[in-house]
Scaffold this active site. Sequence first.
Site, PDB file in Angstrom:
ATOM      1  N   GLU A 337      44.318  41.186 -10.606  1.00 11.55           N
ATOM      2  CA  GLU A 337      45.112  42.406 -10.814  1.00 11.55           C
ATOM      3  C   GLU A 337      45.783  42.826  -9.505  1.00 11.55           C
ATOM      4  OE1 GLU A 337      44.405  47.026 -12.305  1.00 11.55           O
ATOM      5  OE2 GLU A 337      42.717  45.841 -11.559  1.00 11.55           O
ATOM      6  N   HIS A 338      44.980  43.027  -8.458  1.00 10.90           N
ATOM      7  CA  HIS A 338      45.492  43.397  -7.135  1.00 10.90           C
ATOM      8  C   HIS A 338      45.240  42.246  -6.166  1.00 10.90           C
ATOM      9  CE1 HIS A 338      43.997  47.288  -8.936  1.00 10.90           C
ATOM     10  NE2 HIS A 338      45.231  47.646  -8.630  1.00 10.90           N
TER      11      HIS A 338
END
Length: 440
Positions: A337-338
């Site tokens: 995601e990040h």
Amino acid sequence: MSVAVNLRIVDLRAKEFDSISANSAVPRAAVDITKAVEEIIPLLEDVRLTGEDAIVRVTAERDGVDPRPIKVSAEELAAALANLDPSLRKAIEESIERVFKVSRANMPQSSSVRLSDGATVHQRWQPVESVGLYVPGGKAVYPSSVIMNVVPAQVAGVDRLAVASPAQKAFSGRPHPTVLATAALLGVEDVYCMGGPAAVAAFAYGLPQIDFAPVNLVTGPGNIYVAAAKRALRGTIGIDSEAGTTEILVLADSSANARFIAYDLVSQAEHDEAAAAVLVTDSVELANAVINELGELVSATASSDRVRTALQGQQSAVVLVDNLDAGISFTNFYATEHLELHTQDNQAVLQRITNAGAIFMGEYSPVSLGDYLAGSSHVLPTGQQAKFGSGLGVHSFLRPQQVIDYDKKGLEAVANLVKDFSEAEGLPAHGEAVTARFEA
């Protein structure tokens, strides 16, 4: 006094790996969305059949409060805004302005292609007509999620926006006042006191008792049960994604600052016990330094028990690789995601990254910035969904529509070709519908 954090080390040096083996080496937290779907089906059906009554029942059972009136009044929104701390209001307003700027810049442009005389295809972007925006509660307060959902929808031109956020026992069964104040700052009038899968069901089926009509699209993050409701109701409504528990992967070499990395791993681990915090590096020295820093930081942070549980779960690890090439390969297979890049040449590494929800470049672009004030979206794909999906943005609230505009000359030029195609496919009426226009 700091307590050691047993962040496990996964040693992939001198090993070949692919997508399956990489994600098996560092598996996400053990959650079964299929099982969660089965668990919530009765609740979704209850909301479909009894509407507001189901919302009231499940809120009383699970949160111990009565959420009525489910629609938040204009007076309640105004009071929340009036009581908003001035320094927090300044931060929220700055975040709003930055997300507006990025969303406006990312607004897709219409186009037209002239294929020949009298033959043009246009593409225009139409906003979704109605959207339900979900803002979670639970372990934290998320005015930032109001901004990340509402602003791109407003820029896209969505006609009807409805925000739902769970009842909070600490606030007499109302949504958190900071969430309400942020909605008020953005001019959102339709705010509802409902949460979890029941809120998603209400967005899908409506609540006739309070004249709440169904929406076309639901966006926003939530827990496993919110994601399960999105999966179960997809088709009845559109969804942005099945956004799950937060993830961070830091790709770093020996030039990286171990303390900064440790802070960033802790910052995402404080979201949830199932949060994934992963460091991928070819430097044993950096790996050891980060692990050493974590002991002090975890002991000092307010949510230390939650952070420690997340860091010591199967979903968190330090992954040792032979070199940066192998680190990039693992990163793309993992599809976080990040993604933070802490290398000697972040721009060169960036060119080789294919799968990530959002990418944070260097020491002064931490994920925490993206959560609040970078101007980017923090509603991002988790659980390898970055391999085929994107974060929430203005595009999420738009639909490309093609407009076919041919005159007689333009159609006549391809009439026989259409006829040949249709006969080859065993659909002669298709061709006849074209050639009939040119019969004497």
